[in-house]
Motif scaffolding. Sequence first.
Motif, PDB file in Angstrom:
ATOM      1  N   UNK A 183      47.296 -15.516   3.818  1.00  0.00           N
ATOM      2  CA  UNK A 183      46.910 -14.733   2.637  1.00  0.00           C
ATOM      3  C   UNK A 183      47.569 -13.359   2.727  1.00  0.00           C
ATOM      4  N   UNK A 184      47.768 -12.715   1.565  1.00  0.00           N
ATOM      5  CA  UNK A 184      48.326 -11.363   1.580  1.00  0.00           C
ATOM      6  C   UNK A 184      47.503 -10.483   2.518  1.00  0.00           C
ATOM      7  N   UNK A 185      48.149  -9.502   3.136  1.00  0.00           N
ATOM      8  CA  UNK A 185      47.431  -8.647   4.100  1.00  0.00           C
ATOM      9  C   UNK A 185      46.171  -8.018   3.510  1.00  0.00           C
ATOM     10  N   UNK A 186      45.113  -8.058   4.331  1.00  0.00           N
ATOM     11  CA  UNK A 186      43.845  -7.414   3.967  1.00  0.00           C
ATOM     12  C   UNK A 186      43.168  -6.934   5.240  1.00  0.00           C
ATOM     13  N   UNK A 187      42.086  -6.257   5.109  1.00  0.00           N
ATOM     14  CA  UNK A 187      41.400  -5.641   6.254  1.00  0.00           C
ATOM     15  C   UNK A 187      40.983  -6.655   7.314  1.00  0.00           C
ATOM     16  N   UNK A 188      40.767  -7.917   6.914  1.00  0.00           N
ATOM     17  CA  UNK A 188      40.283  -8.937   7.841  1.00  0.00           C
ATOM     18  C   UNK A 188      41.383  -9.668   8.609  1.00  0.00           C
ATOM     19  N   UNK A 189      42.614  -9.712   8.076  1.00  0.00           N
ATOM     20  CA  UNK A 189      43.622 -10.553   8.719  1.00  0.00           C
ATOM     21  C   UNK A 189      44.807  -9.801   9.345  1.00  0.00           C
ATOM     22  N   UNK A 190      44.840  -8.484   9.258  1.00  0.00           N
ATOM     23  CA  UNK A 190      45.987  -7.722   9.776  1.00  0.00           C
ATOM     24  C   UNK A 190      45.955  -7.645  11.298  1.00  0.00           C
ATOM     25  N   UNK A 191      47.091  -7.991  11.908  1.00  0.00           N
ATOM     26  CA  UNK A 191      47.274  -7.886  13.359  1.00  0.00           C
ATOM     27  C   UNK A 191      48.064  -6.638  13.739  1.00  0.00           C
ATOM     28  N   UNK A 192      49.071  -6.303  12.926  1.00  0.00           N
ATOM     29  CA  UNK A 192      49.921  -5.154  13.228  1.00  0.00           C
ATOM     30  C   UNK A 192      50.597  -4.670  11.951  1.00  0.00           C
ATOM     31  N   UNK A 193      50.925  -3.362  11.898  1.00  0.00           N
ATOM     32  CA  UNK A 193      51.562  -2.751  10.733  1.00  0.00           C
ATOM     33  C   UNK A 193      52.672  -1.830  11.210  1.00  0.00           C
ATOM     34  N   UNK A 194      53.815  -1.889  10.543  1.00  0.00           N
ATOM     35  CA  UNK A 194      54.920  -0.971  10.816  1.00  0.00           C
ATOM     36  C   UNK A 194      55.291  -0.310   9.498  1.00  0.00           C
ATOM     37  N   UNK A 195      55.116   1.024   9.418  1.00  0.00           N
ATOM     38  CA  UNK A 195      55.454   1.794   8.222  1.00  0.00           C
ATOM     39  C   UNK A 195      56.959   2.037   8.206  1.00  0.00           C
ATOM     40  N   UNK A 196      57.565   1.922   7.040  1.00  0.00           N
ATOM     41  CA  UNK A 196      59.004   2.135   6.919  1.00  0.00           C
ATOM     42  C   UNK A 196      59.346   3.605   7.141  1.00  0.00           C
TER      43      UNK A 196
END
Length: 174
Positions: A112-125
Amino acid sequence: MFIDEDKQKGKDENNEFETRKKNYFMFLHKCSLIFSFVSVISIGNVASVTQDTYTNTLNQSLVSSQLVIFKDDTAYTDVSITGKRVKFSISGLENPFNANYYNRLVWTSTDEEPNIKNILSVKIAPKTGSSYGSSNYENLSLIKQKIDSDSPVYGWIQLESKEWVKAGSAIIKY
């Protein structure tokens, strides 16, 4: 008269045979030129064409045609474990990974599109950059709390327009 007609008929048959033979060899010559041209384009400077070379050339052509057909699906996701860290990667972006084209890369535990429950990691451009991919690292102990081993990790790209685009998936093994 019959002798002249027989001679003429023999000449006509001979001419017809010669014409067919000439056409056949011209056809073979054209085919060999086309094959040579295609081979040179496909495999570059090769002294001889073997069956393996022909097979490899055919496979490369098939792969190339699939890349054209699926041009928008060039980005791909990878995940690996190094010591106590998890490396999440997305490579093969269409443009350099910077704020002119992208907002962020996100790796999730569901498709599913990223949401508060499924995010493992984030990289900001970053504001500037010339690489066509990026990676991010997370602590393995934190990731183990969010996803089981042998589970898929999904890569997501958020375009500058805020639209989410899938970037494939990879299996995490720890």
